[in-house]
Design an enzyme around this catalytic site. Structure first.
Site, PDB file in Angstrom:
ATOM      1  CB  THR A 123     -61.038  28.609  -7.306  1.00 48.85           C
ATOM      2  OG1 THR A 123     -59.986  27.988  -6.574  1.00 48.85           O
ATOM      3  CG2 THR A 123     -61.183  30.034  -6.785  1.00 48.85           C
ATOM      4  CG  ASP A 124     -59.883  24.198  -4.297  1.00 49.00           C
ATOM      5  OD1 ASP A 124     -59.319  25.153  -4.885  1.00 49.00           O
ATOM      6  OD2 ASP A 124     -59.329  23.098  -4.119  1.00 49.00           O
ATOM      7  CE1 TYR A 148     -58.113  33.225  -9.276  1.00 48.18           C
ATOM      8  CE2 TYR A 148     -57.405  31.629  -7.625  1.00 48.18           C
ATOM      9  CZ  TYR A 148     -58.113  31.928  -8.763  1.00 48.18           C
ATOM     10  OH  TYR A 148     -58.832  30.943  -9.410  1.00 48.18           O
ATOM     11  CB  ALA A 150     -59.750  38.095  -1.449  1.00 49.51           C
ATOM     12  CE  LYS A 152     -62.775  32.650  -9.726  1.00 46.42           C
ATOM     13  NZ  LYS A 152     -63.227  32.819 -11.141  1.00 46.42           N
TER      14      LYS A 152
END
Ligand code: NAD
Ligand code: TYD
Length: 334
Positions: A123-124, A148, A150, A152
């Site tokens: 994710t961006d 979340y 962090a 990813k």
């Protein structure tokens, strides 16, 4: 092909997309069916002999090992994750377990089974928040701000490290906010549509001027297929369609299309640590993968609203919790 998280929003769209675009491929779909996984989103694929559903956890090494070998899996697309920022604020532990530890188990198993390519769907949000100008590029620093994002970011680094250390063929994609059919009605667009249709208030966090860069899920799926087939090993590809909107404008537009009044909007307490703005520079995916988004926002948003209008039963069963027994009801006797 192993798709993990294929009973979720993007995963179910991806499985359908792959079956349509690459009809020769068998897609093994492994999903834990957490609250976000919905077997009903795959009901049209039930009779498809080239779609194999496996109920399981990416963190269960024995199961993953068996699935990879039994189906002679050539490539893994890892979408399985806890995906909702607000839930990561309420309870971060499961985000570490699935998004980080689960990804590491999957990487180990893929490595041992000799999987040819591992695509990590990220994710961006790993880049953190932007000010009023600029866009994230693949070399922007990782500055995740929620548990979340962090988790990813940690998974991305593990994937790239496995590529570097073990010469595994890995790719990381980082996409902006997706919208489209089968999105769980806890995320902004489906939540607001469902609330408006039920005459409930639309909870806008803080001033509602936070900006997200929206992409139709099918454009994301096309980018994932191109990354899998044409991406360079060890590379990161940003995916986004230059479509920035402040939240409040999205909400107002949904109300307009649904013929509902602005009085349904309710400004509520802001999300802690709320990222102000995301914007993606996807020029690398465009030039290296030949990817271009095909679905304009006006068209895509209208189609999405129509889908939620026509599939009211789907999201109502999600909201009542009834969907959770669907798997047993549907597959229990098979
Ligand atoms: P989702 O929450 O709708 O779906 C996640 C799926 O993963 C669910 O079906 C769930 O049951 C499954 N799952 C969760 N834990 C699992 C585990 N331990 N083992 C196996 N399956 C498990 O999420 P989504 O929006 O479809 O996102 C999919 C992926 O794409 C995620 O990795 C997310 O970080 C990433 N992503 C999402 C967006 C977006 O806008 N939604 C944007 C960029 C990247
Ligand atoms: P969301 O769909 O949760 O995606 P993300 O946080 O991963 O970008 O939220 C999109 C934006 O909408 C984000 O700025 C938070 C905001 N938002 C609200 O204002 N109200 C809500 O009820 C939700 C779920 C989100």
């Amino acid at each position: 092909m192993l798709v993990t998280g294929g009973a979720g929003f993007i995963g179910s769209n991806l499985v359908r997309f792959l079956r349509r675009e690459r009809p020769d491929w068998t897609v093994v779909n492994l999903d834990k069916l957490t609250y976000a996984g919905n077997a009903e989103s795959l009901s049209d694929l039930r009779e498809d002999p080239k779609h194999v559903f496996v109920h399981g956890d990416i963190a269960e090494a024995k199961l993953i090992d068996r699935v990879l070998r039994e189906h002679a899996v050539e490539a893994v697309l890892n979408l399985a994750a806890e995906s909702h920022v607000d839930r990561s604020i309420l309870g971060p532990a499961i985000f570490v377990e699935t998004n980080i530890a689960g990804t590491q188990v999957l990487l180990d198993c893929a490595r041992q089974a000799g999987v040819k390519r591992f695509v990590q769907v990220s994710t961006d949000e790993v880049y953190g928040s932007l000010g009023a100008t600029g866009q994230f590029t693949e070399s922007s620093p990782l500055r995740p701000s929620s548990p979340y994002s962090a988790s990813k970011a940690a998974a991305d680094l593990l994937v790239l490290a496995y590529g570097h250390t073990f010469a595994m063929d890995v790719i990381v994609t980082r996409c902006s906010n997706n919208y489209g059919p089968y999105q769980f009605p806890e995320k902004l667009i489906p939540l607001m549509i469902a609330n408006a249709l039920e005459g409930k208030k639309l909870p806008v966090y803080g001033d509602g001027r936070q900006v997200r860069d929206w992409i139709h899920v099918e454009d994301h799926c096309r980018a994932l297929l191109l990354a899998l087939e044409k991406g360079r090993s060890g590379e990161v590809y940003n995916v986004g369609s230059d479509n920035e909107w402040p939240n409040l404008q999205i909400v107002t537009r949904l109300l307009q299309v649904l013929g509902k009044g602005r009085e349904l909007i309710e400004h509520v307490k802001d999300r802690p640590g709320h990222d102000r703005r995301y914007a993606i520079d996807a020029s690398k995916a465009r030039s290296e993968l030949g990817w271009t988004p095909r679905i304009g926002f006006a068209e895509g948003l209208q189609a999405t609203i129509d889908w939620y209008l026509q599939n009211r039963g789907w999201w109502e069963r999600v909201r009542t919790g009834e969907y959770r027994s669907y798997y047993e009801r549907n597959y229990g006797s098979r």
